[in-house]
Design a protein around this motif. Sequence first.
Motif, short mmCIF file in Angstrom:
data_model
loop_
_atom_site.label_atom_id
_atom_site.label_comp_id
_atom_site.label_asym_id
_atom_site.label_seq_id
_atom_site.Cartn_x
_atom_site.Cartn_y
_atom_site.Cartn_z
N ILE A 272 -5.36 31.10 -15.90
CA ILE A 272 -5.65 31.24 -14.61
C ILE A 272 -7.12 31.67 -14.54
CG2 ILE A 272 -5.59 32.25 -12.37
CD1 ILE A 272 -1.98 31.88 -13.04
N LEU A 273 -8.31 31.49 -14.10
CA LEU A 273 -9.35 32.09 -13.59
C LEU A 273 -9.82 32.90 -12.92
CD1 LEU A 273 -11.35 29.35 -15.22
CD2 LEU A 273 -10.69 31.20 -16.64
N MET B 205 -3.42 27.21 -5.23
CA MET B 205 -3.92 27.53 -6.87
C MET B 205 -4.91 26.28 -7.06
SD MET B 205 -3.14 29.86 -10.41
CE MET B 205 -2.83 30.56 -8.93
N GLY B 206 -4.74 25.50 -7.09
CA GLY B 206 -5.32 24.56 -7.82
C GLY B 206 -5.76 24.41 -8.99
N LEU C 194 -18.71 25.41 -11.75
CA LEU C 194 -17.00 25.31 -11.51
C LEU C 194 -16.74 23.81 -10.79
CD1 LEU C 194 -16.01 29.16 -10.36
CD2 LEU C 194 -15.03 27.92 -12.62
N THR C 195 -16.05 22.89 -10.76
CA THR C 195 -15.56 22.68 -10.23
C THR C 195 -13.59 22.93 -9.35
OG1 THR C 195 -16.98 20.79 -10.55
CG2 THR C 195 -14.72 19.52 -8.85
N TRP C 196 -13.47 23.39 -8.04
CA TRP C 196 -12.10 23.32 -8.02
C TRP C 196 -11.94 22.01 -7.10
CZ3 TRP C 196 -9.67 23.79 -2.44
CH2 TRP C 196 -7.99 24.59 -3.24
N LYS C 197 -9.62 21.32 -8.01
CA LYS C 197 -9.17 20.91 -6.37
C LYS C 197 -8.09 21.10 -6.66
CE LYS C 197 -12.40 16.92 -9.19
NZ LYS C 197 -12.25 16.05 -9.94
N ALA C 198 -7.51 20.49 -5.48
CA ALA C 198 -5.70 20.87 -5.29
C ALA C 198 -5.85 20.08 -3.88
CB ALA C 198 -5.85 22.28 -4.26
N LEU D 251 -9.04 31.78 -7.19
CA LEU D 251 -8.37 31.57 -8.74
C LEU D 251 -7.37 30.03 -8.56
CD1 LEU D 251 -7.20 34.53 -7.64
CD2 LEU D 251 -5.78 34.36 -8.92
N GLY D 252 -7.93 29.80 -9.81
CA GLY D 252 -7.42 28.67 -10.59
C GLY D 252 -6.97 28.39 -11.57
#
Length: 245
Positions: free
Chosen positions: A21-22, A66-67, A56-60, A33-34
Motif C-alpha cells: 500500500i503506497l 482505495m484503488g 503514478l496512475t491510479w484506478k478504481a 493511498l493505493g
Amino acid sequence: MEWRDTGILLSTRKHGENSLILEVFTPEHGRHLGVLRGGTSRKMAPYLQPGAQLDLTWKARLEDHMGAFTAEPERSRAAMALGHRIALAGLNTTLALLTFCLPEREAHRPLYNRSEALLDLLGQPDLWPLAYLRWELALLEELGFGLDLTRCAATGSTEDLAYVSPKSGRAVSRAGAGEWADRMLPLPDVLLGKGAAPDREIVTALQTTGFFLEHRLAPQLSDRPLPAARSAFLDLLARQSQRPA
C-alpha cells in the motif's frame, strides 16, 4: 475512475504476499493511498524508498475505493539523504509531517511545490535547515495557521520586532510586549528573513513554529502528538549548532 499524476512517496506498508500500500503526496490529488501489486519485487523495491518521485496512475471502480496504483520511478532521493544525518532526519520529518497534517485526497498544490523543491535540496545539507524552516512556515500558512510577522500586533510598528504572540501568531515589538515579554515566543532574525541564518537561530525559530504545530494545528487534526521525527531532527540540529565553526 482513473487519473495520472506525479507524486512524492510518503510511506509503504506490506499488503498480502507481494503487494504494497503506497501513501503518496501529489499536486492534483493530495495525499492518496493505493495498492501497488508486485511492489515487493526485486525490480520495484529499490525505487520505493521514502521521498522517491513517482509517475503514478491510479484506478478504481468507484471513487471512494482505495484503488490500485501503477508506478514508474522518476527519481530517487534516498542516496542524497543517506549521505548526511541532517538530510536524513529532515527527510523523515518532512514526510512524517505531511502524513500527519494533510487530509486525504485534498489538493494542496502550493505546499506540494514547496515540498518537492525542499526534497530536491537533500544533497545540499548546508542549505537544508533554512530551507526546512521556510517549508514549515509554508505548511502552517497552507493549513490556516500562518504567522503574521510584518508589524507589531500591539503598536503597529515595524521596528524592533522581538516576539511572537502565542495566541495570535503575530509579531510583537519589545515596547509592545512590555510586562508580558516573558509569556511571548522568541522572534529571531531568521524568521524575519534577516541576517546570516546560523543553525542556532534556526533552532530557536523552529521552537517557535513548533509551538503552533503542537498547540494550534495538531489539536485540530487528532488527539495524537506531533511525529517524533520532528523532535529528533530538532535535537540533531541543536547539537550541530553547538559545534565549533
